[in-house]
Design a protein around this motif. Structure first.
Motif, PDB file in Angstrom:
ATOM      1  N   LYS A  30       0.753  -1.359   0.067  1.00 49.91           N
ATOM      2  CA  LYS A  30      -0.197   0.186   0.002  1.00 49.91           C
ATOM      3  C   LYS A  30       0.844   1.313  -0.031  1.00 49.91           C
ATOM      4  O   LYS A  30       1.968   1.498   0.843  1.00 49.91           O
ATOM      5  CB  LYS A  30      -0.922   0.119   1.350  1.00 49.91           C
ATOM      6  CG  LYS A  30      -1.694   1.346   1.516  1.00 49.91           C
ATOM      7  CD  LYS A  30      -1.236   2.085   2.425  1.00 49.91           C
ATOM      8  CE  LYS A  30      -1.830   3.721   2.578  1.00 49.91           C
ATOM      9  NZ  LYS A  30      -1.210   4.318   3.577  1.00 49.91           N
ATOM     10  N   GLY A  41       0.777   5.406   0.393  1.00 51.62           N
ATOM     11  CA  GLY A  41      -0.154   6.570   1.010  1.00 51.62           C
ATOM     12  C   GLY A  41       0.027   7.658   0.158  1.00 51.62           C
ATOM     13  O   GLY A  41       0.605   7.693  -0.832  1.00 51.62           O
ATOM     14  N   GLY A  42      -0.670   8.637   0.715  1.00 48.26           N
ATOM     15  CA  GLY A  42      -0.664   9.972  -0.015  1.00 48.26           C
ATOM     16  C   GLY A  42       0.416  10.633  -0.682  1.00 48.26           C
ATOM     17  O   GLY A  42       0.755  10.905  -1.730  1.00 48.26           O
ATOM     18  N   THR A  63       5.230   4.334   3.304  1.00 43.72           N
ATOM     19  CA  THR A  63       4.705   5.962   3.692  1.00 43.72           C
ATOM     20  C   THR A  63       5.956   6.622   3.594  1.00 43.72           C
ATOM     21  O   THR A  63       6.912   6.388   3.064  1.00 43.72           O
ATOM     22  CB  THR A  63       3.668   5.816   4.959  1.00 43.72           C
ATOM     23  OG1 THR A  63       3.638   7.174   5.131  1.00 43.72           O
ATOM     24  CG2 THR A  63       4.728   5.036   6.232  1.00 43.72           C
ATOM     25  N   ASP A  64       5.981   7.899   4.347  1.00 41.34           N
ATOM     26  CA  ASP A  64       6.973   8.955   4.406  1.00 41.34           C
ATOM     27  C   ASP A  64       7.884   8.742   5.423  1.00 41.34           C
ATOM     28  O   ASP A  64       8.361   9.712   5.749  1.00 41.34           O
ATOM     29  CB  ASP A  64       6.246  10.212   4.187  1.00 41.34           C
ATOM     30  CG  ASP A  64       5.287  10.536   5.207  1.00 41.34           C
ATOM     31  OD1 ASP A  64       5.125   9.669   6.086  1.00 41.34           O
ATOM     32  OD2 ASP A  64       4.893  11.785   5.268  1.00 41.34           O
ATOM     33  N   HIS A 120       7.887   4.846  14.913  1.00 38.69           N
ATOM     34  CA  HIS A 120       8.552   5.359  15.720  1.00 38.69           C
ATOM     35  C   HIS A 120       8.180   5.133  17.273  1.00 38.69           C
ATOM     36  O   HIS A 120       7.115   4.829  17.372  1.00 38.69           O
ATOM     37  CB  HIS A 120       8.761   6.774  15.403  1.00 38.69           C
ATOM     38  CG  HIS A 120       9.782   6.822  14.370  1.00 38.69           C
ATOM     39  ND1 HIS A 120      10.656   7.887  14.377  1.00 38.69           N
ATOM     40  CD2 HIS A 120      10.062   6.378  13.367  1.00 38.69           C
ATOM     41  CE1 HIS A 120      11.384   8.048  13.295  1.00 38.69           C
ATOM     42  NE2 HIS A 120      10.920   7.075  12.566  1.00 38.69           N
ATOM     43  N   ARG A 139       5.967  14.171  15.188  1.00 43.68           N
ATOM     44  CA  ARG A 139       5.433  15.232  14.849  1.00 43.68           C
ATOM     45  C   ARG A 139       5.526  16.218  16.223  1.00 43.68           C
ATOM     46  O   ARG A 139       5.597  17.321  16.251  1.00 43.68           O
ATOM     47  CB  ARG A 139       3.961  15.480  14.377  1.00 43.68           C
ATOM     48  CG  ARG A 139       4.025  14.855  13.043  1.00 43.68           C
ATOM     49  CD  ARG A 139       2.436  14.407  12.768  1.00 43.68           C
ATOM     50  NE  ARG A 139       1.588  13.457  13.682  1.00 43.68           N
ATOM     51  CZ  ARG A 139       0.486  13.233  13.789  1.00 43.68           C
ATOM     52  NH1 ARG A 139      -0.332  13.545  12.971  1.00 43.68           N
ATOM     53  NH2 ARG A 139       0.009  12.394  14.755  1.00 43.68           N
ATOM     54  N   LYS A 173      -0.407   7.952  14.078  1.00 40.71           N
ATOM     55  CA  LYS A 173      -1.151   8.326  12.779  1.00 40.71           C
ATOM     56  C   LYS A 173      -0.725   7.404  11.622  1.00 40.71           C
ATOM     57  O   LYS A 173      -1.385   7.308  10.615  1.00 40.71           O
ATOM     58  CB  LYS A 173      -1.020   9.733  12.559  1.00 40.71           C
ATOM     59  CG  LYS A 173      -1.815  10.183  11.366  1.00 40.71           C
ATOM     60  CD  LYS A 173      -1.304  11.370  10.535  1.00 40.71           C
ATOM     61  CE  LYS A 173      -2.263  11.684   9.448  1.00 40.71           C
ATOM     62  NZ  LYS A 173      -1.412  12.291   8.450  1.00 40.71           N
TER      63      LYS A 173
HETATM   64  P1  ADP Z   1       0.258   8.001   4.495  1.00 37.89           P
HETATM   65  O1  ADP Z   1      -0.319   9.139   3.604  1.00 37.89           O
HETATM   66  O2  ADP Z   1       1.266   7.451   3.766  1.00 37.89           O
HETATM   67  O3  ADP Z   1      -0.842   7.101   4.971  1.00 37.89           O
HETATM   68  P2  ADP Z   1       0.279   9.150   7.265  1.00 37.89           P
HETATM   69  O4  ADP Z   1       0.379  10.795   6.979  1.00 37.89           O
HETATM   70  O5  ADP Z   1      -1.185   8.823   7.271  1.00 37.89           O
HETATM   71  O6  ADP Z   1       1.118   8.555   5.710  1.00 37.89           O
HETATM   72  O7  ADP Z   1       1.188   8.532   8.287  1.00 37.89           O
HETATM   73  C1  ADP Z   1       2.558   8.677   8.252  1.00 37.89           C
HETATM   74  C2  ADP Z   1       2.780   9.801   9.315  1.00 37.89           C
HETATM   75  O8  ADP Z   1       2.398   9.464  10.653  1.00 37.89           O
HETATM   76  C3  ADP Z   1       4.253  10.281   9.535  1.00 37.89           C
HETATM   77  O9  ADP Z   1       4.696  11.063   8.480  1.00 37.89           O
HETATM   78  C4  ADP Z   1       4.254  10.715  11.057  1.00 37.89           C
HETATM   79  O10 ADP Z   1       4.269  12.100  10.939  1.00 37.89           O
HETATM   80  C5  ADP Z   1       2.985  10.337  11.648  1.00 37.89           C
HETATM   81  N1  ADP Z   1       3.251   9.777  12.732  1.00 37.89           N
HETATM   82  C6  ADP Z   1       2.684   9.854  13.925  1.00 37.89           C
HETATM   83  N2  ADP Z   1       2.806   8.761  14.954  1.00 37.89           N
HETATM   84  C7  ADP Z   1       3.920   8.110  14.257  1.00 37.89           C
HETATM   85  C8  ADP Z   1       4.693   7.052  14.819  1.00 37.89           C
HETATM   86  N3  ADP Z   1       4.759   6.596  16.217  1.00 37.89           N
HETATM   87  N4  ADP Z   1       5.746   6.503  13.929  1.00 37.89           N
HETATM   88  C9  ADP Z   1       5.661   6.962  12.882  1.00 37.89           C
HETATM   89  N5  ADP Z   1       4.913   7.792  12.199  1.00 37.89           N
HETATM   90  C10 ADP Z   1       3.988   8.480  13.000  1.00 37.89           C
END
Ligand code: ADP
Ligand code: ASP
Ligand code: MG
Length: 452
Positions: free
Chosen positions: A5, A7-8, A220-221, A226, A231, A256
């Motif tokens: 998958k 993501g955006g 994802t990005d 983590h 953030r 997230k």
């Molecule tokens: P996608 O668009 O690929 O679905 P998301 O923006 O939904 O990506 O999810 C990735 C983001 O989740 C990361 O860029 C990060 O800022 C955030 N994030 C929040 N908590 C965590 C965590 N515990 N580990 C990794 N990323 C996290």
């Protein structure tokens, strides 16, 4: 077969789509590839829907034109040949024609809104499939609307998805890459619906579970799950391995990177989930599977917009009937309860969906006294391997938070979760102080004491 998958942000630029093709080609497994909408598109479509709902046709038309311009520029860099570009232009013209027609219909119903929001994933997958065709790849695009199903409560129907998808896949055994949309589905009225924001992760896991894939990869990005919210907290680091239970708790309580329900189907069918970084494919990422982990405390997450409800028995009921009555009301309004604490005559609970709060309160008041609800609360969830014989975990967590008022504590329900309720104004401080205390202080101490 694997499910991958993206993501955006992973599909949000033409060059990212080019990199996805390279990633797909570099791996010999047959794959189902689930795509999100280009980053920002779902928000833009929701905003168009808001304008349509407000009968603001001028605003809706301007927003549609802006978004269409964005896609017009995107396809210019996506395709290398005039034939490819013509196909891409055709996709954009057709889908934006449809978007305009949807928004033109009055009244603009919830049904139309769902169809509008689905266009994000429909556009990204059509454009990507046309790109793979331009490059002569052996791929096919399947509509998720032909197999992704939810029930009347919005819950996915895994066995129906499995039955429909397996039948469809049998027609494409010669295809190396099968593309489909994340997020979107059909409801029992056969209307277009969705799995809620961030739902493409859930699609990938449902598909992976349905076909009993070898692995589900969520690209994802960031380089995996983590140990804390990157953030908000500065010194976070990726976790190499998590159990299904640990990952499920983190996703549910606000990490997230994963939709809250993502882990459920994968865990049910025992399919490992790997989190990978599209910008840094060589990074190991995070593997979520059945194995147990050695580190006691693995990660911390926070869930926002929590309301705490404080309920006191008026003793009209027997002590043993009280909890049942309380929970029946939450069940009636399909409102999940996240945290619970009890004393002899009182019970406090938290919810994150306060849509039916007034009705719930009114019914509770028939046999209980309610204190004023606390809105704007936050659940801080510490996740790890906390078997009953492990000592000192609660002490470490509470000691780290000694300067922050704690409203509720939940520990012992599972061996993986210690949750605390605090006011959201303390969220950032709590996450940061826990990070330093639980992941750095201990290690620093160890270095000092084991130094020669
Ligand atoms: P996608 O668009 O690929 O679905 P998301 O923006 O939904 O990506 O999810 C990735 C983001 O989740 C990361 O860029 C990060 O800022 C955030 N994030 C929040 N908590 C965590 C965590 N515990 N580990 C990794 N990323 C996290
Ligand atoms: N495009 C949808 C959203 O933005 C689904 C997803 O990206 O997972 O919520
Ligand atoms: Mg997401």
């Amino acid at each position: 077969m694997q499910v991958w998958k993206f993501g955006g942000t992973s599909v949000g630029k033409p060059e990212r789509m080019h990199s996805i093709r390279e990633l797909l080609d570099s791996d010999p497994n047959r794959k189902i590839v689930v795509l999100s909408a280009l980053s920002g598109s779902t928000n833009a479509l929701i905003a168009i829907g808001e304008a349509a709902k407000a009968f603001d046709d001028t605003r809706a038309a301007a927003q549609i034109e802006d978004l269409k311009t964005h896609y017009g520029l995107f396809i210019k860099d996506l395709y290398a040949t005039p034939e490819g570009l013509a196909k891409g232009q055709n996709i954009v013209d057709t889908e934006f024609g449809y978007i305009k027609s949807l928004v033109g219909i009055k009244p603009f119903t919830i049904k139309k809104e769902k169809e509008l929001v689905a266009e994000g994933e429909i556009l990204s997958t059509k454009m990507f499939q046309a790109y793979l065709e331009e490059k002569g790849e052996n791929s096919v695009l399947l509509s998720a609307l032909d197999f992704m199903r939810i029930d009347a409560d919005g819950e996915p129907e895994l066995s129906t998805i499995e039955e429909k998808l397996v039948t469809i896949l049998n027609q494409y055994t010669d295809k190396q890459t099968i593309i489909t949309q994340g997020f979107i589905c059909r409801n029992p009225r056969d209307e277009v619906d969705n799995l809620k924001r961030g739902g493409s992760d859930y699609t990938a896991s449902l598909i992976g579970g349905a076909i009993r894939a070898d692995e589900i990869q969520i690209w994802t990005d960031i380089d995996g799950m983590h140990n804390n919210d990157p953030r908000i907290v500065k010194r976070t680091f990726p976790i190499r391995e998590l159990t299904f239970e640990e990952a499920a708790e983190l996703a549910y309580f606000g990490a997230k990177i994963l939709h809250p329900s993502t882990i459920t189907p994968a865990k049910l069918r025992g399919v490992p989930v790997r989190l990978k970084n599209t910008m840094q494919p060589e990074a190991p990422g995070t593997l979520i599977a059945n194995q147990t982990s050695d580190r006691e405390i693995k990660a911390i997450a926070a869930k926002d917009n929590i309301t705490a409800i404080y309920i006191h028995s008026t003793r009209m009921l027997n002590a043993y009937g009280f909890l049942r009555k309380v929970f029946e009301i939450f069940e009636k309004y399909k409102t999940p309860v996240d945290m619970i604490t009890t004393s002899e005559v009182s019970v406090s609970v938290t919810i994150d969906n306060s849509e039916h709060l007034e009705k719930i309160s009114a019914e509770l008041k028939e046999f209980a006294d309610l204190e004023e609800h606390d809105r704007d609360q936050n659940i801080i969830c510490v996740v790890g391997n906390f078997s009953a014989d492990k000592e000192g975990i609660a002490l470490k967590v509470l000691d780290a938070l000694k300067h922050i008022p704690i409203r509720m504590i939940s520990y012992g329900a599972s061996e993986h979760n210690l949750s605390l309720l605090i006011h959201s104004k303390y969220k950032s401080e709590a996450l940061n102080v826990l990070n330093e205390r639980l992941f750095y202080y201990e290690d620093a101490m160890k270095d000092i004491f084991t130094a020669p």
